[in-house]
Design a protein around this motif. Structure first.
Motif, PDB file in Angstrom:
ATOM      1  N   THR A   1       2.314 -14.313   4.575  1.00 59.07           N
ATOM      2  CA  THR A   1       3.216 -13.232   4.984  1.00 59.07           C
ATOM      3  C   THR A   1       3.493 -13.201   6.485  1.00 59.07           C
ATOM      4  OG1 THR A   1       1.355 -11.706   5.099  1.00 59.07           O
ATOM      5  CG2 THR A   1       2.587 -11.781   3.027  1.00 59.07           C
TER       6      THR A   1
ATOM      7  N   LYS B   1       8.750  -6.339   6.280  1.00 59.78           N
ATOM      8  CA  LYS B   1       8.140  -5.332   5.400  1.00 59.78           C
ATOM      9  C   LYS B   1       9.178  -4.879   4.381  1.00 59.78           C
ATOM     10  CE  LYS B   1       4.129  -4.669   7.526  1.00 59.78           C
ATOM     11  NZ  LYS B   1       2.832  -4.504   6.947  1.00 59.78           N
TER      12      LYS B   1
ATOM     13  N   SER C   1       7.364   2.393   0.859  1.00 60.86           N
ATOM     14  CA  SER C   1       6.773   1.277   1.579  1.00 60.86           C
ATOM     15  C   SER C   1       5.266   1.499   1.625  1.00 60.86           C
ATOM     16  CB  SER C   1       7.357   1.179   2.984  1.00 60.86           C
ATOM     17  OG  SER C   1       7.076   2.357   3.697  1.00 60.86           O
TER      18      SER C   1
ATOM     19  N   SER D   1       1.542  -0.337   3.330  1.00 60.99           N
ATOM     20  CA  SER D   1       0.976  -1.357   4.203  1.00 60.99           C
ATOM     21  C   SER D   1       0.678  -2.583   3.356  1.00 60.99           C
ATOM     22  CB  SER D   1      -0.308  -0.812   4.830  1.00 60.99           C
ATOM     23  OG  SER D   1      -0.894  -1.794   5.640  1.00 60.99           O
TER      24      SER D   1
ATOM     25  N   TYR E   1       5.690  -6.718   1.387  1.00 58.02           N
ATOM     26  CA  TYR E   1       6.641  -7.572   2.100  1.00 58.02           C
ATOM     27  C   TYR E   1       7.831  -7.904   1.206  1.00 58.02           C
ATOM     28  CZ  TYR E   1       2.750  -8.096   5.281  1.00 58.02           C
ATOM     29  OH  TYR E   1       1.735  -7.830   6.164  1.00 58.02           O
TER      30      TYR E   1
END
Length: 117
Positions: A52, A57, A83, A85, A88
Protein backbone atom coordinates in the motif's frame (compact mmCIF):
# COMPACT_ATOMS: atom_id res chain seq x y z
CA UNK A 1 -10.23 -3.61 -15.98
CA UNK A 2 -11.25 -6.70 -14.02
CA UNK A 3 -14.33 -8.91 -14.07
CA UNK A 4 -15.77 -10.43 -10.90
CA UNK A 5 -18.25 -13.20 -11.59
CA UNK A 6 -20.39 -15.55 -9.55
CA UNK A 7 -22.65 -18.23 -10.98
CA UNK A 8 -25.35 -15.62 -11.75
CA UNK A 9 -23.84 -12.13 -11.52
CA UNK A 10 -21.02 -10.09 -13.04
CA UNK A 11 -19.36 -6.88 -11.84
CA UNK A 12 -16.71 -4.95 -13.79
CA UNK A 13 -14.18 -2.64 -12.12
CA UNK A 14 -11.69 -0.16 -13.53
CA UNK A 15 -8.53 -0.34 -11.44
CA UNK A 16 -6.52 2.76 -10.63
CA UNK A 17 -2.79 3.02 -11.35
CA UNK A 18 -1.70 2.29 -7.79
CA UNK A 19 0.92 -0.26 -6.86
CA UNK A 20 -1.65 -2.31 -4.89
CA UNK A 21 -4.10 -2.40 -7.83
CA UNK A 22 -1.30 -3.56 -10.14
CA UNK A 23 -0.31 -6.28 -7.65
CA UNK A 24 -3.93 -7.50 -7.44
CA UNK A 25 -4.14 -7.53 -11.25
CA UNK A 26 -0.99 -9.66 -11.48
CA UNK A 27 -2.54 -12.28 -9.15
CA UNK A 28 -5.43 -12.91 -11.54
CA UNK A 29 -7.20 -15.13 -12.29
CA UNK A 30 -8.40 -15.95 -8.76
CA UNK A 31 -11.22 -18.19 -7.59
CA UNK A 32 -12.15 -17.39 -3.99
CA UNK A 33 -15.06 -17.28 -1.56
CA UNK A 34 -16.85 -13.94 -1.25
CA UNK A 35 -18.02 -13.02 2.23
CA UNK A 36 -20.60 -10.59 3.60
CA UNK A 37 -19.25 -7.93 5.89
CA UNK A 38 -21.41 -5.39 7.69
CA UNK A 39 -24.45 -4.23 5.72
CA UNK A 40 -22.64 -2.45 2.91
CA UNK A 41 -19.77 -4.54 1.57
CA UNK A 42 -18.56 -7.87 0.25
CA UNK A 43 -14.99 -9.02 0.82
CA UNK A 44 -12.51 -11.54 -0.56
CA UNK A 45 -8.89 -12.37 0.12
CA UNK A 46 -6.19 -12.17 -2.59
CA UNK A 47 -3.41 -14.80 -2.70
CA UNK A 48 -0.86 -12.47 -1.16
CA UNK A 49 -0.91 -9.15 0.67
CA UNK A 50 -0.84 -5.98 -1.42
CA UNK A 51 1.75 -3.23 -0.98
CA UNK A 52 0.00 0.00 0.00
CA UNK A 53 2.98 2.38 -0.23
CA UNK A 54 1.78 5.50 -2.04
CA UNK A 55 -1.76 4.13 -2.54
CA UNK A 56 -4.56 6.69 -2.01
CA UNK A 57 -6.86 6.23 0.97
CA UNK A 58 -10.43 5.12 0.26
CA UNK A 59 -13.49 6.94 1.52
CA UNK A 60 -15.64 3.81 1.19
CA UNK A 61 -18.09 5.23 -1.32
CA UNK A 62 -20.64 2.99 -3.00
CA UNK A 63 -19.09 1.21 -5.99
CA UNK A 64 -15.51 1.52 -4.82
CA UNK A 65 -13.06 -1.36 -4.75
CA UNK A 66 -10.69 -1.05 -1.81
CA UNK A 67 -8.08 -2.96 0.14
CA UNK A 68 -8.19 -3.16 3.93
CA UNK A 69 -4.53 -3.68 4.82
CA UNK A 70 -4.96 -4.71 8.49
CA UNK A 71 -6.95 -7.80 7.48
CA UNK A 72 -5.55 -8.24 3.96
CA UNK A 73 -8.96 -8.31 2.25
CA UNK A 74 -10.35 -6.66 -0.85
CA UNK A 75 -13.59 -4.77 -0.21
CA UNK A 76 -16.41 -4.22 -2.69
CA UNK A 77 -18.72 -1.48 -1.39
CA UNK A 78 -22.35 -1.72 -2.54
CA UNK A 79 -23.51 1.00 -0.14
CA UNK A 80 -21.47 3.90 1.16
CA UNK A 81 -19.29 3.05 4.10
CA UNK A 82 -16.79 5.21 5.85
CA UNK A 83 -13.10 5.69 5.54
CA UNK A 84 -11.04 3.70 7.97
CA UNK A 85 -7.39 3.72 8.84
CA UNK A 86 -5.76 1.16 6.56
CA UNK A 87 -8.43 1.33 3.80
CA UNK A 88 -6.92 2.02 0.36
CA UNK A 89 -8.60 2.69 -3.00
CA UNK A 90 -8.04 0.16 -5.82
CA UNK A 91 -10.67 1.22 -8.34
CA UNK A 92 -14.35 1.76 -9.04
CA UNK A 93 -17.26 -0.13 -10.56
CA UNK A 94 -18.01 0.51 -14.23
CA UNK A 95 -20.85 -1.98 -14.71
CA UNK A 96 -22.89 -4.37 -12.61
CA UNK A 97 -22.83 -2.22 -9.48
CA UNK A 98 -26.32 -3.44 -8.56
CA UNK A 99 -24.93 -6.99 -8.55
CA UNK A 100 -22.29 -6.47 -5.84
CA UNK A 101 -24.73 -7.14 -3.00
CA UNK A 102 -25.94 -10.31 -4.76
CA UNK A 103 -22.53 -11.98 -5.01
CA UNK A 104 -22.25 -15.10 -2.87
CA UNK A 105 -20.27 -18.31 -2.60
CA UNK A 106 -17.43 -18.83 -5.03
CA UNK A 107 -16.43 -15.98 -7.33
CA UNK A 108 -13.88 -15.74 -10.11
CA UNK A 109 -11.83 -12.59 -10.62
CA UNK A 110 -10.20 -12.23 -14.04
CA UNK A 111 -8.42 -9.67 -16.10
CA UNK A 112 -11.14 -8.33 -18.40
CA UNK A 113 -9.29 -9.52 -21.51
CA UNK A 114 -9.25 -13.07 -20.04
CA UNK A 115 -12.99 -13.11 -19.40
CA UNK A 116 -15.00 -15.78 -21.18
CA UNK A 117 -18.71 -15.54 -21.85
Amino acid sequence: MIEIKSDKYTVMYQLNDSRAAKELYEQLPLTVQVENFSNNEKIFYPKTALNTNGVPKSDGKSGSLAYYAPWGDVVMFYKAGSSASGLYELGSVVSGGDNISKLSGEITIRKANQAKN
